[in-house]
Scaffold this motif. Structure first.
Motif, short mmCIF file in Angstrom:
data_model
loop_
_atom_site.label_atom_id
_atom_site.label_comp_id
_atom_site.label_asym_id
_atom_site.label_seq_id
_atom_site.Cartn_x
_atom_site.Cartn_y
_atom_site.Cartn_z
N TYR A 1 -2.96 10.28 -5.27
CA TYR A 1 -4.01 9.57 -4.55
C TYR A 1 -4.55 10.33 -3.33
CZ TYR A 1 -2.37 5.36 -7.04
OH TYR A 1 -2.03 4.45 -8.00
N VAL A 2 -3.75 11.25 -2.78
CA VAL A 2 -4.10 11.92 -1.52
C VAL A 2 -3.62 13.36 -1.55
CG1 VAL A 2 -3.80 9.74 -0.24
CG2 VAL A 2 -1.92 11.40 -0.30
N PHE B 1 -7.60 5.00 -6.75
CA PHE B 1 -6.60 4.03 -6.31
C PHE B 1 -6.96 2.66 -6.86
CE2 PHE B 1 -4.95 1.08 -2.99
CZ PHE B 1 -3.61 1.41 -3.07
N LEU C 1 -8.24 4.42 0.92
CA LEU C 1 -8.09 4.40 -0.54
C LEU C 1 -8.83 3.24 -1.18
CD1 LEU C 1 -4.35 5.46 -1.02
CD2 LEU C 1 -6.42 6.87 -1.24
N PHE D 1 2.50 8.77 -1.67
CA PHE D 1 1.08 8.71 -2.04
C PHE D 1 0.63 9.99 -2.75
CE2 PHE D 1 0.68 5.14 0.93
CZ PHE D 1 -0.20 4.33 0.24
#
Length: 197
Positions: free
Chosen positions: A153-154, A179, A122, A148
């Motif tokens: 973010y993922v 991020f 990240l 997360f």
């Protein structure tokens, strides 16, 4: 070369994830997405088994396209190419330069749900699929992955081939939130709490 990096962490191998990413359907999808190389950091004491999975009529042994020094490993990488194409698979047990490998070679990362591995990707702004190892005690990785993913973010999934393929498909069209590259003690404290709870 468009490259997928898979990292299982330095200590515990993750056979379910490894078997899924070197399966014919998954490699076929990677190739259709333009990937030409797969680097697998498979973890401690798994080298022989990893090489054994690639020792068949579909793969031939080749010289690795990335130097041992650049990969940050002391052992010679396991390096094969798919017979019918120029798709390369590189396997290493450990990398002392994993951040360099991510930064310089990875177009997409699939990681176990260890916080260090997640943050490495990240912070380097690489698209990331987190794969939960549900064989670990307390299944704390699921909480980390869910947190997360809830922030955008993922992409998170299990190590099952269909789940990985679903996340690979999502990575083609969805854009993840960037991020915050600056360190946040409060955020990292919450992650450590999840990891050890």
């Amino acid at each position: 070369m468009k490259t997928l990096l898979v990292t299982c962490g330095a200590t515990v191998s993750f056979p379910k994830l490894i078997c899924s990413v070197i399966s014919a359907p998954f490699i076929g999808e990677l190739k259709s997405d333009g990937f030409e190389r797969l680097i697998v950091q498979f973890g401690k004491d798994y080298r022989e088994e990893f090489a054994g999975k690639l020792d068949n009529e579909l793969f031939i042994e080749v010289e690795c396209s990335i130097s041992t020094a650049e990969l940050g490993t002391v052992n010679t990488p396991v390096s094969r190419t798919l017979m019918a194409s120029h798709f390369e698979i590189i396997g290493i047990d450990f990398s002392s330069k994993i951040q360099h490998v991510i930064k310089e070679h990875a177009d997409l990362v699939i990681s176990h749900a260890g916080t260090g591995s997640i943050l490495d990707s990240l912070r380097l702004a690489k698209p990331l699929i987190i794969c939960v190892n549900d064989d670990l005690m307390n299944n704390h990785q699921q909480q980390i992955a869910d947190k997360f993913e809830s922030y955008g973010y993922v992409w998170a999934c299990s190590a099952k081939p269909k789940d990985l393929l679903r996340c690979l498909t999502r990575s083609r069209s969805e854009v993840l939130k960037p991020f915050q590259a600056t360190r946040s003690d409060a955020f990292e404290g919450r992650l450590k709490f999840l990891a050890f709870s």
